[in-house]
Design a protein around this motif. Structure first.
Motif, short mmCIF file in Angstrom:
data_model
loop_
_atom_site.label_atom_id
_atom_site.label_comp_id
_atom_site.label_asym_id
_atom_site.label_seq_id
_atom_site.Cartn_x
_atom_site.Cartn_y
_atom_site.Cartn_z
N UNK A 82 23.43 39.66 53.15
CA UNK A 82 23.64 38.21 53.23
C UNK A 82 22.68 37.59 54.24
N UNK A 83 22.46 38.25 55.36
CA UNK A 83 21.51 37.75 56.36
C UNK A 83 20.10 37.66 55.76
N UNK A 84 19.75 38.67 54.96
CA UNK A 84 18.43 38.66 54.34
C UNK A 84 18.34 37.51 53.33
N UNK A 85 19.38 37.32 52.55
CA UNK A 85 19.41 36.23 51.56
C UNK A 85 19.32 34.87 52.25
N UNK A 86 19.92 34.76 53.43
CA UNK A 86 19.90 33.51 54.19
C UNK A 86 18.60 33.31 54.95
N UNK A 87 17.73 34.32 54.90
CA UNK A 87 16.41 34.27 55.55
C UNK A 87 16.52 33.96 57.05
N UNK A 88 17.37 34.73 57.74
CA UNK A 88 17.46 34.58 59.19
C UNK A 88 16.15 35.02 59.81
N UNK A 89 15.92 34.61 61.04
CA UNK A 89 14.66 34.95 61.72
C UNK A 89 14.69 36.34 62.33
N UNK A 90 15.91 36.84 62.62
CA UNK A 90 16.03 38.16 63.24
C UNK A 90 17.45 38.66 62.99
N UNK A 91 17.58 39.97 62.76
CA UNK A 91 18.90 40.60 62.62
C UNK A 91 19.11 41.52 63.81
N UNK A 92 20.29 41.42 64.43
CA UNK A 92 20.64 42.28 65.55
C UNK A 92 21.80 43.16 65.12
N UNK A 93 21.53 44.47 64.98
CA UNK A 93 22.56 45.41 64.56
C UNK A 93 23.16 46.13 65.76
N UNK A 94 24.45 45.94 65.99
CA UNK A 94 25.12 46.58 67.12
C UNK A 94 25.89 47.79 66.62
N UNK A 95 25.45 48.97 66.99
CA UNK A 95 25.95 50.28 66.59
C UNK A 95 25.11 50.82 65.42
N UNK A 145 11.72 27.44 69.95
CA UNK A 145 12.07 26.68 68.74
C UNK A 145 13.58 26.74 68.51
N UNK A 146 14.23 25.59 68.48
CA UNK A 146 15.68 25.56 68.35
C UNK A 146 16.15 25.88 66.94
N UNK A 147 15.24 26.07 66.03
CA UNK A 147 15.60 26.38 64.65
C UNK A 147 15.73 27.88 64.38
N UNK A 148 15.53 28.71 65.42
CA UNK A 148 15.68 30.15 65.23
C UNK A 148 17.12 30.47 64.81
N UNK A 149 17.26 31.33 63.83
CA UNK A 149 18.58 31.78 63.41
C UNK A 149 18.64 33.30 63.55
N UNK A 150 19.63 33.77 64.28
CA UNK A 150 19.80 35.21 64.50
C UNK A 150 21.13 35.65 63.89
N UNK A 198 23.36 31.38 66.39
CA UNK A 198 23.88 32.73 66.23
C UNK A 198 24.92 32.78 65.11
N UNK A 199 24.69 33.67 64.15
CA UNK A 199 25.68 33.91 63.10
C UNK A 199 26.24 35.31 63.34
N UNK A 200 27.50 35.39 63.77
CA UNK A 200 28.11 36.67 64.13
C UNK A 200 29.06 37.17 63.04
N UNK A 201 28.86 38.41 62.62
CA UNK A 201 29.74 39.03 61.62
C UNK A 201 30.13 40.43 62.11
N UNK A 202 31.41 40.78 61.87
CA UNK A 202 31.92 42.08 62.27
C UNK A 202 32.45 42.80 61.03
N UNK A 203 31.96 44.02 60.80
CA UNK A 203 32.35 44.74 59.60
C UNK A 203 33.65 45.52 59.77
N UNK A 204 34.25 45.47 60.97
CA UNK A 204 35.54 46.11 61.24
C UNK A 204 35.56 47.58 60.84
#
Length: 323
Positions: free
Chosen positions: A84-97, A30-35, A66-72
């Motif tokens: 914000x990802x939860x509020x935007x109702x993304x389909x999956x969150x990928x936490x790096x670190x 499904x091309x509507x997936x948002x990560x 893909x919505x990419x955010x870096x907390x620096x």
């Protein structure tokens, strides 16, 4: 009557062919997936995880937005990103670190959360256990073969006794590794001398402190250490200190060597898990935490020469040499 039979026969062939094609041709996701990707800091190891993840999604036919955010490196910002990802109702969150993964878990218990570049997901309270994660969070661990890496010091120079470690005092991931190193060192006739830092500006002072106490330096998988790899490499070379890293990023930045995992491959493995969750509809709680089994020995040849080490040193056997 005959015409009707012919039409029916043609329809049957068409349906049979359609069923066959559906079985042998991969159905595009499904091309509507948002990560939403939340990354704690920007440095080669974490960047490689993200690249591997995105490359594997494409290879698996998952056309995700893909919505990419870096907390620096800011924990508070990491929390805001997750919310914000939860509020935007993304389909999956990928936490790096670790911290990015922890803030994502705190933000939702319904949206699937994947993590990577986390050394001990159980101690970090991301999962109940590696086999039974227990909720909406799972992923891949970057736990390195520390026993194998620390053993390299004796191969490089049997006279080495004291190993210095610089670590971020605000990262549970780093504190875990220091504790592990101290336990493993006992069996290798080594002593660990650890110096904690709060930010990258503390690195020079930490190196000066270790230079008078330690014979060599071990770089754990730590976001501050990774970001300061070039500075640490320059300082250790100037002082003639042998350095070994838990992964390849700092070696590319100038540290001597590693026998560790590839963060790019770790990211790819996590991407395959994302496909299972999004496309195959596998519940995250049914996916155990995964890890890479194969390691690669990498040596920075320029650093090797500056430290006046020979290429035939036993520690370098089977290594890939980079410049």
């Amino acid at each position: 009557m005959r015409t009707s039979r012919i039409v029916g026969f043609v329809e049957m062939i068409f349906l049979t062919l359609l069923i066959f094609l559906l079985q042998v041709i991969p159905v595009k996701a499904n091309e509507n997936f948002t990560i939403g990707i939340t990354q704690f800091a920007e440095h080669p190891a974490l960047d490689a995880v993200r690249q591997g993840f995105e490359d594997e999604l494409k290879a698996q036919g998952v056309d995700a937005n893909i919505i990419y955010k870096n907390s620096q490196g800011d924990t508070g910002v990491a929390g805001v990103i997750a919310q914000k990802f939860v509020a935007d109702k993304v389909d999956l969150i990928f936490g790096i670190a670790t911290i990015s993964a922890q803030t994502a878990k705190q933000a939702t218990d319904t949206i699937p959360v994947l993590f990577s570049a986390v050394t001990d997901p159980v101690h970090s309270q991301l999962v109940n256990s590696l086999e039974d994660v227990g909720g909406n969070v799972t992923g891949t661990t970057d736990a390195s073969p520390m026993d194998k890496q620390l053993a390299l010091f004796k191969k490089l120079n049997p006279e080495i006794k004291k190993i210095g470690i610089i670590y971020n005092t605000s990262e549970s991931n780093s504190e875990i590794q220091v504790t592990q190193a101290k336990e493993i060192a006992k069996n290798l006739d080594l002593e660990i001398i650890a110096v904690g830092v709060n930010n990258i500006n503390d690195i020079p002072q930490a190196i000066n402190s270790l230079a008078s106490k330690a014979d060599a330096l071990y770089a754990v998988t730590d976001n501050i250490v990774a970001s300061a790899a070039g500075l640490i490499a320059k300082s250790t070379i100037e002082r003639g200190l042998i350095s070994i890293a838990a992964e390849e990023g700092p070696v590319k930045g100038g540290l001597l060597m590693t026998d560790g995992l590839s963060y790019y491959e770790l990211g790819k493995q996590t991407g395959a898990m994302a496909k299972k969750i999004l496309v195959d509809k596998v519940n995250p709680k049914d996916l155990p935490v995964e890890s890479l089994k194969n390691t690669t020995k990498i040596v920075n040849e320029n650093t090797m020469k500056k430290l006046k080490l020979e290429k035939n040193n036993p520690a370098f056997e089977g290594a890939i040499f980079i410049k």
